[in-house]
Design a protein around this motif. Structure first.
Motif, PDB file in Angstrom:
ATOM      1  N   LEU A   3       0.832  -1.196   0.000  1.00 42.53           N
ATOM      2  CA  LEU A   3       0.000   0.000   0.000  1.00 42.53           C
ATOM      3  C   LEU A   3       0.873   1.255   0.000  1.00 42.53           C
ATOM      4  CD1 LEU A   3      -2.701   1.497   0.257  1.00 42.53           C
ATOM      5  CD2 LEU A   3      -2.515   1.222   2.757  1.00 42.53           C
ATOM      6  N   TYR A  43      -2.263   3.973  -6.460  1.00 44.23           N
ATOM      7  CA  TYR A  43      -3.381   4.276  -5.569  1.00 44.23           C
ATOM      8  C   TYR A  43      -4.050   5.581  -5.962  1.00 44.23           C
ATOM      9  CZ  TYR A  43      -6.065   5.050  -1.287  1.00 44.23           C
ATOM     10  OH  TYR A  43      -7.089   5.269  -0.397  1.00 44.23           O
ATOM     11  N   PRO A  54      -1.601  -4.421  -2.489  1.00 47.06           N
ATOM     12  CA  PRO A  54      -1.730  -3.411  -1.436  1.00 47.06           C
ATOM     13  C   PRO A  54      -2.930  -3.682  -0.539  1.00 47.06           C
ATOM     14  CG  PRO A  54      -1.497  -2.386  -3.618  1.00 47.06           C
ATOM     15  CD  PRO A  54      -1.761  -3.842  -3.841  1.00 47.06           C
ATOM     16  N   TRP A  55      -2.790  -3.348   0.734  1.00 46.10           N
ATOM     17  CA  TRP A  55      -3.954  -3.340   1.615  1.00 46.10           C
ATOM     18  C   TRP A  55      -5.068  -2.520   0.960  1.00 46.10           C
ATOM     19  CZ3 TRP A  55      -1.932  -1.716   7.156  1.00 46.10           C
ATOM     20  CH2 TRP A  55      -1.465  -2.856   7.828  1.00 46.10           C
ATOM     21  N   THR A 106      -8.104   0.108   1.460  1.00 48.49           N
ATOM     22  CA  THR A 106      -8.375   1.184   2.413  1.00 48.49           C
ATOM     23  C   THR A 106      -9.880   1.399   2.564  1.00 48.49           C
ATOM     24  OG1 THR A 106      -8.386   2.902   0.713  1.00 48.49           O
ATOM     25  CG2 THR A 106      -6.239   2.330   1.700  1.00 48.49           C
TER      26      THR A 106
END
Length: 445
Positions: A250, A260, A291-292, A294
């Protein structure tokens, strides 16, 4: 929607205890296990299960046969201690459930085995009655606290030998000593096939749900057990439940030119700079993971989810306005930030969704927005606006589908979500269970 009425893709079966709002039940079903029975005590959670396709049995009526593939899932509402599942012996592939976690939660009274809400013994009773091929059990990370270490090891040993029941009048330490002796004895003997059907191989995995694609920091323990006569490939299972997402990925995606911000091109420049300013200066090593997700990802839509519209100030009025056609996307007034209750940030995974603190379910579910507002008390005279998360936003953080209907007032819906297993997390483990059961069966052919 009636997701629980859909036909399973495989002829595998499951039973769900402590079903709650249906997060783990949905995950197990998606993994190909046809549900045979749900049990839940909480009134509103039962209403939620019923609204999504389960058939609640009349009070006092007990099922006596497994439902067919076209039948609705029977829901027994009430105390699991009164449930008799002998009729399902030999017909269940996976028994799943998250026994009430209050005895072991950091937010609970932490009495452990002395707490009457400890329902692990009921899981072991169910194992004895139905002898499932596999067990999936989710609980809070509080089980790993030093003060619970010995008792947690006892829980794992009980699941290894569920048919070795505690003698009347014995406390858990006496029973644990007995189990340890039995385990040592069994290492010296060549077991019979019938004996192996009453023993389980236990795998305990500490998890952070964010590491599996859930847009939430949620630390839990998942215990999976396989009947020993099945000769499961444990290493295959462990490989299948390795994390798929990471914070490092992330961070890399948020650095200059990162993917992102390309995905969230609508984010104001001052928000981007605020987020970037708090990132580590050194770029993390590429770990090859995704990535994580959100909170912003959850709200704008992960997968096939459509973006949720913003709730305008004039609609923070507890009224269902059906914003964008979404149910439970209801604005709630009175949000505030105070010591010990820091807000959720859009460009991080959400904080752990809780079932309620001090009788205020969802009371910590405040999130910062992208808009700056004047505030003389704030540094620089401005701060980011904030509001309560809606139930629908919270459901997305728990990876429930938008069509899943939650019953009860707002507080009860938030309580159900806080007690649930994130669907995506449960699905990873349920699919891994299905895969290793398939592999073991193919190997024996």
């Amino acid at each position: 929607m009636a997701e629980l009425q859909e036909e399973s893709k495989k002829d595998r079966t499951g039973v769900e205890l402590f079903a709650g709002a249906g997060g783990l039940a949905m995950a197990v079903h998606r993994a190909g296990f046809r549900p045979l029975l749900f049990n839940e005590f909480a009134k509103r959670a039962c209403e939620t299960l019923e609204a999504n396709g389960a058939k609640r049995l009349p009070d006092g009526e007990k099922p006596t046969r497994a439902p067919g593939p076209k039948d609705k899932v029977p829901l027994v509402a009430g105390d699991v201690q009164e449930l008799d599942m002998d009729y399902l012996k030999g017909e269940v592939d996976v028994l799943a459930g998250g026994p009430p976690c209050q005895p072991f939660s950091l937010g609970g009274v932490a009495k452990g085995d002395e707490d009457k809400r400890n329902m692990f013994p009921q899981m072991f009773k169910a194992v004895r009655q139905i002898q499932p091929k596999a067990v999936i059990c989710e609980n809070v990370r509080g089980l790993l606290r030093p003060s619970f270490k010995d008792y947690f090891q006892y829980i794992l040993r009980e699941l290894e030998l569920p048919f070795e029941e505690r003698a009347e009048g014995a406390d858990w330490t006496q029973h644990d000593a007995y189990l340890q002796t039995r385990l040592q004895e069994q290492k010296q003997l060549k077991p019979r096939l019938e004996d192996l059907k009453k023993r389980y191989q236990v795998i305990m995995t500490p998890v952070n749900a964010a590491d599996y694609g859930v847009p939430q920091i949620r630390n839990r323990v998942i215990i999976v057990a396989f009947r020993r006569d099945l000769d499961i490939d444990v290493e295959l299972f462990k490989n299948l439940v390795k994390p798929t997402h990471s914070e490092a990925a992330l961070i890399r995606s948020m650095k200059d030119g990162g993917s992102y911000w390309e995905r969230h091109s609508e984010v104001p420049g001052h928000v981007r700079e605020w987020v970037k300013a708090r990132l580590p200066e050194t770029l993390p090593i590429d770990d090859g993971l995704l990535p994580w997700h959100t909170l912003r990802d959850a709200i704008t839509g992960i997968g096939n989810n459509k973006p949720l519209p913003e709730v305008p100030d004039e609609w923070l009025d507890r009224t269902e306005h059906l914003l964008g056609g979404f149910t439970d996307h209801i604005g709630w007034p009175g949000a505030r930030i105070y010591d010990g209750h820091t807000p959720n940030e859009l460009d991080r995974p959400a904080k752990t969704v809780k079932a309620g603190v001090h009788g205020v379910p969802g009371g910590e579910s405040v999130m910062l927005l992208d808009e700056l507002v004047a505030d003389k008390a704030a540094q620089g005279g401005r701060r980011y606006k904030y509001r309560y998360m809606t139930v629908r936003e919270t459901a997305r953080v728990m990876t429930f589908p938008d069509g899943w209907e939650l019953k009860g007032p707002r507080g009860e819906k938030m309580r159900q979500l806080g007690n649930a297993v994130p669907v995506v997390l449960g699905e990873v483990f349920a699919k891994a269970v299905a895969a290793v059961l398939d592999e073991a069966e193919d190997r024996r052919k």
